[in-house]
Write a protein that holds these residues in place. Structure first.
Motif, PDB file in Angstrom:
ATOM      1  N   ALA A   1      -7.775  11.489  -4.549  1.00 13.40           N
ATOM      2  CA  ALA A   1      -8.804  12.367  -5.119  1.00 13.40           C
ATOM      3  C   ALA A   1      -8.900  12.248  -6.637  1.00 13.40           C
ATOM      4  N   SER A   2      -7.790  11.979  -7.302  1.00 13.23           N
ATOM      5  CA  SER A   2      -7.796  11.892  -8.761  1.00 13.23           C
ATOM      6  C   SER A   2      -8.134  10.494  -9.258  1.00 13.23           C
ATOM      7  N   SER A   3      -8.195   9.528  -8.345  1.00 15.89           N
ATOM      8  CA  SER A   3      -8.416   8.118  -8.692  1.00 15.89           C
ATOM      9  C   SER A   3      -7.312   7.560  -9.585  1.00 15.89           C
ATOM     10  N   HIS A   4      -6.142   8.178  -9.556  1.00 19.68           N
ATOM     11  CA  HIS A   4      -4.995   7.628 -10.280  1.00 19.68           C
ATOM     12  C   HIS A   4      -4.372   6.454  -9.517  1.00 19.68           C
ATOM     13  N   ARG A   5      -4.733   6.312  -8.272  1.00 19.05           N
ATOM     14  CA  ARG A   5      -4.269   5.192  -7.470  1.00 19.05           C
ATOM     15  C   ARG A   5      -5.489   4.377  -7.059  1.00 19.05           C
ATOM     16  N   GLN A   6      -5.453   3.091  -7.372  1.00 22.73           N
ATOM     17  CA  GLN A   6      -6.628   2.269  -7.167  1.00 22.73           C
ATOM     18  C   GLN A   6      -6.269   0.950  -6.494  1.00 22.73           C
ATOM     19  N   VAL A   7      -7.285   0.346  -5.902  1.00 23.30           N
ATOM     20  CA  VAL A   7      -7.127  -0.922  -5.191  1.00 23.30           C
ATOM     21  C   VAL A   7      -8.169  -1.912  -5.692  1.00 23.30           C
ATOM     22  N   LEU A   8      -7.740  -3.150  -5.884  1.00 30.95           N
ATOM     23  CA  LEU A   8      -8.670  -4.254  -6.091  1.00 30.95           C
ATOM     24  C   LEU A   8      -8.758  -4.986  -4.752  1.00 30.95           C
ATOM     25  N   PRO A   9      -9.857  -4.808  -3.994  1.00 31.07           N
ATOM     26  CA  PRO A   9      -9.953  -5.437  -2.664  1.00 31.07           C
ATOM     27  C   PRO A   9      -9.945  -6.959  -2.770  1.00 31.07           C
TER      28      PRO A   9
ATOM     29  N   SER B   1      -1.357   3.930 -10.476  1.00 31.95           N
ATOM     30  CA  SER B   1      -0.927   2.718  -9.784  1.00 31.95           C
ATOM     31  C   SER B   1      -2.131   1.897  -9.351  1.00 31.95           C
ATOM     32  N   LEU B   2      -1.889   0.601  -9.231  1.00 30.99           N
ATOM     33  CA  LEU B   2      -2.927  -0.330  -8.802  1.00 30.99           C
ATOM     34  C   LEU B   2      -2.343  -1.296  -7.793  1.00 30.99           C
ATOM     35  N   LEU B   3      -3.028  -1.435  -6.669  1.00 32.42           N
ATOM     36  CA  LEU B   3      -2.694  -2.479  -5.696  1.00 32.42           C
ATOM     37  C   LEU B   3      -3.751  -3.568  -5.800  1.00 32.42           C
ATOM     38  N   ALA B   4      -3.329  -4.763  -6.181  1.00 28.65           N
ATOM     39  CA  ALA B   4      -4.232  -5.905  -6.275  1.00 28.65           C
ATOM     40  C   ALA B   4      -4.009  -6.801  -5.062  1.00 28.65           C
TER      41      ALA B   4
ATOM     42  N   LEU C   1       0.828  -1.203   0.000  1.00 25.99           N
ATOM     43  CA  LEU C   1       0.000   0.000   0.000  1.00 25.99           C
ATOM     44  C   LEU C   1       0.863   1.254   0.000  1.00 25.99           C
ATOM     45  N   ALA C   2       1.952   1.238   0.750  1.00 24.85           N
ATOM     46  CA  ALA C   2       2.856   2.392   0.783  1.00 24.85           C
ATOM     47  C   ALA C   2       3.430   2.666  -0.599  1.00 24.85           C
ATOM     48  N   MET C   3       3.802   1.619  -1.316  1.00 27.17           N
ATOM     49  CA  MET C   3       4.349   1.804  -2.661  1.00 27.17           C
ATOM     50  C   MET C   3       3.284   2.306  -3.635  1.00 27.17           C
ATOM     51  N   THR C   4       2.079   1.785  -3.516  1.00 29.48           N
ATOM     52  CA  THR C   4       0.998   2.219  -4.398  1.00 29.48           C
ATOM     53  C   THR C   4       0.693   3.696  -4.197  1.00 29.48           C
TER      54      THR C   4
ATOM     55  N   VAL D   1       1.088  -3.353  -8.293  1.00 33.66           N
ATOM     56  CA  VAL D   1       1.672  -3.987  -7.112  1.00 33.66           C
ATOM     57  C   VAL D   1       0.715  -5.075  -6.647  1.00 33.66           C
ATOM     58  N   ILE D   2       1.208  -6.290  -6.561  1.00 31.74           N
ATOM     59  CA  ILE D   2       0.365  -7.428  -6.179  1.00 31.74           C
ATOM     60  C   ILE D   2       0.729  -7.880  -4.770  1.00 31.74           C
ATOM     61  N   ASP D   3      -0.244  -7.872  -3.904  1.00 32.37           N
ATOM     62  CA  ASP D   3      -0.095  -8.421  -2.553  1.00 32.37           C
ATOM     63  C   ASP D   3      -0.477  -9.897  -2.625  1.00 32.37           C
ATOM     64  N   ALA D   4       0.542 -10.761  -2.622  1.00 32.64           N
ATOM     65  CA  ALA D   4       0.297 -12.200  -2.757  1.00 32.64           C
ATOM     66  C   ALA D   4       0.232 -12.908  -1.412  1.00 32.64           C
ATOM     67  N   GLY D   5       0.366 -12.173  -0.317  1.00 34.22           N
ATOM     68  CA  GLY D   5       0.193 -12.768   1.001  1.00 34.22           C
ATOM     69  C   GLY D   5       1.333 -13.665   1.431  1.00 34.22           C
ATOM     70  N   ARG D   6       0.965 -14.689   2.158  1.00 38.30           N
ATOM     71  CA  ARG D   6       1.945 -15.610   2.728  1.00 38.30           C
ATOM     72  C   ARG D   6       2.231 -16.754   1.767  1.00 38.30           C
ATOM     73  N   LEU D   7       3.500 -17.049   1.591  1.00 42.77           N
ATOM     74  CA  LEU D   7       3.917 -18.113   0.682  1.00 42.77           C
ATOM     75  C   LEU D   7       3.487 -19.479   1.214  1.00 42.77           C
ATOM     76  N   ALA D   8       2.909 -20.277   0.335  1.00 42.38           N
ATOM     77  CA  ALA D   8       2.525 -21.648   0.692  1.00 42.38           C
ATOM     78  C   ALA D   8       3.082 -22.595  -0.365  1.00 42.38           C
TER      79      ALA D   8
END
Length: 303
Positions: A77-85, A23-26, A13-16, A119-126
């Motif tokens: 505010a510009s929606s240039h940074r977005q998140v896929l929850p 930018s997009l954080l997935a 999130l900090a990088m996004t 930027v993809i948050d892939a969580g914990r490695l399994a």
């Protein structure tokens, strides 16, 4: 991703937020997302997010592209940074098994055609039998990524857990990904171990580092208020610098792959172990469907 919870989502999130480009954080952690209840303070309902893309994908790639754009949430505010929850329930993860490859292609379109930092948050490695688990990790996203960062803290405990994950990840990216040189470390500077010690312990380059700043981290995690001078905080400033280094590293890898060292004729070499057929190009409809519909935030921005 990480071997255990080490601040993956907060770092992502900090990088996004720090990106100077769209930018997009997935949030693609199969164990479930935390942004919805954390950073967004439950402003986003379960009707928006990753799981719905699995439903749309059943109707075809074009439907997935259209659904993808409608399930993004603006965070400025510009929606240039977005998140896929992310997922609201880990039990939803198996439904995404066949969706990951198509989703990886949509994200590639955003990066290559739309100029987004993805930027993809892939969580914990399994792992399963030494390979990425097919259900508990978004394996196709990692295999197709420009860079794969193993997030660790500068503690002996964090290094001990990460050490056993480094070699399987190297093998995975060599055999099925873009190459072992895509793998590196994102160091969260919490603990006594410095970058050179982390690199030696894991036999991986430290590609970026972020400072330990509890107040800003707590805000990004949704457990604290925004500190004064948030945008100039050490964490976000370092994230902006780190992202620049990562962009440069990804560009160098792309150039190297596009223009590999010339092999003198008439030598004929066998295909390397990790070679793959070129990824199929995304349909024109995907490019148009995703890029035209971006820019519509769903909630009031928090930053």
């Amino acid at each position: 991703m990480s071997a255990k919870s080490c601040g993956v989502t907060t770092s992502a999130l900090a990088m996004t937020l720090s990106s100077t480009r769209p930018s997009l954080l997935a949030e693609c952690d199969p164990a479930g997302g935390t942004l919805r209840a954390g950073f967004f303070q439950s402003q986003i309902t379960a009707g928006t997010g990753l799981y719905h893309l699995a439903v749309a994908e059943r109707a075809g790639e074009d439907a997935l592209a259209q659904a993808f754009a409608s399930h993004l949430v603006g965070i400025d505010a510009s929606s240039h940074r977005q998140v896929l929850p992310g997922l609201t329930d880990p039990a939803q993860a198996p439904a995404l098994a066949r969706t990951w490859p198509a989703l990886a292609q949509v994200m590639r379109v955003l990066s290559d055609e739309g100029g987004y930092d993805v930027v993809i948050d892939a969580g914990r490695l399994a792992l399963e039998s030494g390979r990425l688990h097919s259900t508990l990790t978004p394996a196709p996203l990692l295999q197709g990524a420009d860079l794969v960062l193993l997030v660790v803290r500068g503690t002996d405990q964090s290094l001990a857990l990460a050490r056993h994950m480094a070699e399987p990840l190297r093998n995975e990216l060599t055999e099925r990904g873009t190459g072992a040189d895509a793998l590196g470390v994102l160091l969260v500077e919490d603990g006594p171990r410095r970058a050179h010690e982390v690199s030696e312990a894991l036999r991986l380059p430290v590609m970026a580092a972020l400072p330990w700043e509890p107040d800003t981290a707590a805000y990004l995690a949704g457990t604290g208020r925004a500190p004064r001078g948030l945008k100039k905080s050490a964490l976000l400033s370092s994230a902006r610098t780190a992202l620049g280094h990562l962009q440069a590293a990804a560009s160098r890898r792309a150039l190297h792959q596009q223009y590999p060292p010339t092999i003198p004729a008439p030598a004929v070499l066998p295909a390397p172990t990790g070679s793959r057929a070129p990824a199929p190009q995304a349909p024109v409809q995907q490019v148009a469907g995703v890029l035209q519909r971006l820019g519509q935030g769903r909630v009031e921005p928090r930053v």
